[in-house]
Design an enzyme around this catalytic site. Structure first.
Site, short mmCIF file in Angstrom:
data_model
loop_
_atom_site.label_atom_id
_atom_site.label_comp_id
_atom_site.label_asym_id
_atom_site.label_seq_id
_atom_site.Cartn_x
_atom_site.Cartn_y
_atom_site.Cartn_z
N PRO A 43 -33.26 -5.36 8.75
CA PRO A 43 -33.35 -7.01 8.58
C PRO A 43 -35.01 -7.30 9.61
CG PRO A 43 -31.40 -7.01 9.95
CD PRO A 43 -32.33 -5.50 9.59
N ASP A 44 -35.98 -8.65 9.11
CA ASP A 44 -36.79 -8.82 9.43
C ASP A 44 -36.77 -9.20 10.35
OD1 ASP A 44 -36.46 -11.00 7.70
OD2 ASP A 44 -38.69 -10.95 6.65
N PHE A 45 -37.60 -10.42 11.01
CA PHE A 45 -37.26 -11.80 12.12
C PHE A 45 -37.78 -13.11 11.28
CE2 PHE A 45 -39.32 -10.31 16.58
CZ PHE A 45 -37.76 -9.98 16.72
N ARG A 46 -38.43 -13.47 10.22
CA ARG A 46 -37.92 -14.55 10.26
C ARG A 46 -37.65 -14.84 8.50
NH1 ARG A 46 -42.42 -13.20 13.78
NH2 ARG A 46 -42.30 -14.60 15.69
N ASN A 123 -44.27 -2.38 13.33
CA ASN A 123 -42.62 -2.03 13.99
C ASN A 123 -42.33 -1.45 14.41
OD1 ASN A 123 -42.68 -3.81 11.71
ND2 ASN A 123 -42.96 -2.68 9.73
N ASP A 125 -39.85 0.22 13.73
CA ASP A 125 -38.64 1.35 13.25
C ASP A 125 -38.91 2.83 13.07
OD1 ASP A 125 -39.85 1.41 11.26
OD2 ASP A 125 -38.90 -0.55 10.42
N HIS A 142 -46.59 -2.17 18.74
CA HIS A 142 -45.54 -3.13 19.47
C HIS A 142 -44.83 -1.91 19.91
CE1 HIS A 142 -46.67 -6.98 17.21
NE2 HIS A 142 -47.05 -6.79 18.45
N CYS A 150 -37.79 4.09 32.74
CA CYS A 150 -37.04 3.39 33.95
C CYS A 150 -37.96 2.70 34.47
CB CYS A 150 -36.50 4.89 34.85
SG CYS A 150 -35.61 3.86 36.63
N CYS A 153 -38.25 3.78 38.85
CA CYS A 153 -38.94 5.06 39.20
C CYS A 153 -40.11 5.60 37.84
CB CYS A 153 -38.13 6.22 38.98
SG CYS A 153 -37.48 6.81 38.16
N CYS A 174 -30.96 5.09 34.52
CA CYS A 174 -31.72 6.01 35.01
C CYS A 174 -30.74 7.13 35.65
CB CYS A 174 -32.92 5.53 35.53
SG CYS A 174 -33.90 7.06 36.27
N CYS A 183 -31.08 7.54 40.22
CA CYS A 183 -32.57 5.90 40.44
C CYS A 183 -31.84 4.74 40.42
CB CYS A 183 -33.40 6.19 39.81
SG CYS A 183 -34.36 5.65 39.62
P1 CNA Z 1 -41.71 -11.21 10.59
O1 CNA Z 1 -42.13 -12.88 10.73
O2 CNA Z 1 -40.31 -11.84 9.87
O3 CNA Z 1 -42.27 -11.80 8.79
C1 CNA Z 1 -41.60 -10.87 7.75
C2 CNA Z 1 -42.89 -11.30 6.42
O4 CNA Z 1 -42.65 -10.48 5.40
C3 CNA Z 1 -42.39 -12.83 5.94
O5 CNA Z 1 -43.02 -13.13 5.57
C4 CNA Z 1 -41.09 -12.60 4.94
O6 CNA Z 1 -41.49 -13.14 3.50
C5 CNA Z 1 -41.83 -10.89 4.24
N1 CNA Z 1 -40.73 -10.15 3.98
C6 CNA Z 1 -39.50 -9.30 3.83
N2 CNA Z 1 -39.15 -8.46 3.23
C7 CNA Z 1 -40.08 -8.56 2.62
C8 CNA Z 1 -40.20 -7.87 0.84
N3 CNA Z 1 -38.91 -7.08 0.10
N4 CNA Z 1 -41.21 -7.96 -0.14
C9 CNA Z 1 -42.04 -8.54 0.39
N5 CNA Z 1 -42.18 -9.78 1.24
C10 CNA Z 1 -41.42 -9.42 2.75
O7 CNA Z 1 -41.95 -10.19 10.74
P2 CNA Z 1 -43.57 -9.51 11.51
O8 CNA Z 1 -43.68 -8.26 11.13
O9 CNA Z 1 -44.81 -10.46 11.12
O10 CNA Z 1 -43.14 -9.99 12.91
C11 CNA Z 1 -43.85 -8.81 14.23
C12 CNA Z 1 -42.50 -8.53 14.93
C13 CNA Z 1 -41.01 -7.83 13.84
C14 CNA Z 1 -42.88 -6.97 15.31
O11 CNA Z 1 -43.03 -7.28 16.85
C15 CNA Z 1 -41.67 -6.30 15.24
O12 CNA Z 1 -41.64 -5.09 16.03
C16 CNA Z 1 -40.60 -7.33 14.48
N6 CNA Z 1 -39.73 -6.70 14.04
C17 CNA Z 1 -39.51 -5.37 13.30
C18 CNA Z 1 -38.45 -4.74 12.90
C19 CNA Z 1 -39.06 -3.30 12.41
O13 CNA Z 1 -39.55 -2.41 13.00
N7 CNA Z 1 -38.68 -3.25 11.33
C20 CNA Z 1 -37.52 -4.92 12.37
C21 CNA Z 1 -37.80 -6.38 12.99
C22 CNA Z 1 -38.69 -7.08 13.39
#
Ligand code: CNA
Length: 305
Positions: A43-46, A123, A125, A142, A150, A153, A174, A183
């Site tokens: 899952p993404d964040f937003r 990302n 991941d 990021h 740790c 240390c 640690c 530690c």
């Molecule tokens: P965000 O703010 O969640 O934005 C994601 C964007 O991608 C949104 O605009 C969504 O509409 C769009 N989106 C999601 N899925 C799809 C899709 N299948 N097709 C088209 N558009 C899509 O995430 P950001 O990356 O902008 O925010 C930065 C943060 C999120 C970083 O610090 C990351 O470390 C952090 N994060 C990373 C992961 C990961 O590593 N996979 C997962 C969740 C959060």
């Protein structure tokens, strides 16, 4: 006659124009976010509903936190690492069973074709690395779960040790022996939390890359996190920019008033060479790869991994 400038190749802002421009590019810069990994099941964040921010209420209640963002803040981690560890455990970080998506392979293909300057990814991941792309082509802005450190240390844990530590069910501590005793310092995964500095070489590397960039591709990010979200405004003004995302981002200056720098606005009348591909990223990249004549190669890469 003089060589046509990159922008003159873009007659109007269309996907076809970007595809023919891309064929002549040498230094494509790709900025990615969590949206390129959602089709892998992360899952993404937003994203409303499925994003992490909409699904952590139990943590906010349990640990009396005001906002979901707080769960990823360095300040909280220093005070109490348990909420972050509990969440990482539930999200199965670092997850070895997920596979790179079409988007990750598309970036690898750009690298194979010798046109990728660099992929700046937010990302954590490590999916981009799983495609076999050279390490120097990816900048994990990021950090990642590849290792942990740790906080007392500075001893390092590798990915396997970190994973074991996360899944043991407690905050990782640690075990390095200091004067005959463990530690005991808290292990922090080497990701950049809110409130932490970016890797030291970020500013130097990005500023050189921005100058060279002849196409910027932004995918799967809401561009809410600084300083990465300044990249679109820092490439040369003649550089075409392609946004591949479910929705347009940075269209409304009001939404971004908390940011210090103005962001790029796709709907700005001055943006004559910006192109937006909406909807699902993997479908957009399939369409783009077909226009480039790269689809067979891309499909094979996706099938092999
Ligand atoms: P965000 O703010 O969640 O934005 C994601 C964007 O991608 C949104 O605009 C969504 O509409 C769009 N989106 C999601 N899925 C799809 C899709 N299948 N097709 C088209 N558009 C899509 O995430 P950001 O990356 O902008 O925010 C930065 C943060 C999120 C970083 O610090 C990351 O470390 C952090 N994060 C990373 C992961 C990961 O590593 N996979 C997962 C969740 C959060």
């Amino acid at each position: 006659p003089p060589e046509p400038s990159p922008t003159s190749l873009i007659k109007c802002a269309t996907v076809d124009a970007i595809a023919s421009h891309l064929k002549n590019c040498k230094n494509v810069l790709v900025l990615t976010g969590a949206g390129i990994s959602t089709s892998a099941g992360i899952p993404d964040f937003r994203t409303p509903g499925s994003g992490v921010y909409d699904n952590v209420q139990k943590y906010l209640d349990k640990y009396h936190l005001q906002s979901a963002q707080k769960l990823f803040s360095y300040e909280l981690f220093q005070q109490d690492p348990e909420p972050f560890y509990a969440l990482a455990r539930e999200m199965k970080y670092p997850n070895a069973n997920v596979k790179p998506t079409i988007a990750h392979h598309f970036i690898k293909l750009l690298s194979d074709k010798g046109v990728l300057l660099r992929n700046y990814t937010q990302n954590i991941d490590m999916l981009q690395s799983q495609t076999g792309i050279p390490d120097n082509k990816v900048f994990e802005v990021h950090g990642s779960f590849r290792s942990g450190t740790c906080m007392k240390c500075a001893a390092k844990l590798d990915k396997t040790q970190l994973k074991e530590a996360i899944f043991c069910g407690e905050v990782a501590k640690c075990m390095v022996s200091v004067e005959g005793n463990a530690c005991g310092g808290v292990i922090k995964p080497d990701i950049v939390m809110f409130g932490e500095a970016l890797p030291q070489d970020y500013l130097c590397t990005i500023s050189k890359d921005e100058d060279k960039c002849d196409l910027l591709v932004v995918m799967g990010t809401s561009l809410q996190v600084a300083p990465v979200n300044k990249i679109p405004n820092s490439v040369p003004s003649s550089t075409p920019r392609l946004l591949i995302n479910r929705e347009k981002v940075c269209t409304n200056p009001e939404t971004y008033t908390h940011m210090s720098a103005p962001l790029f606005f796709f709907d700005h009348p001055d943006n004559k060479t910006d192109v937006f591909m909406g909807g699902d990223i993997d479908s957009s990249l399939t369409e783009l790869a077909k226009k480039l004549g790269w689809w067979e190669e891309l499909e094979k890469m996706v099938g092999e991994k």
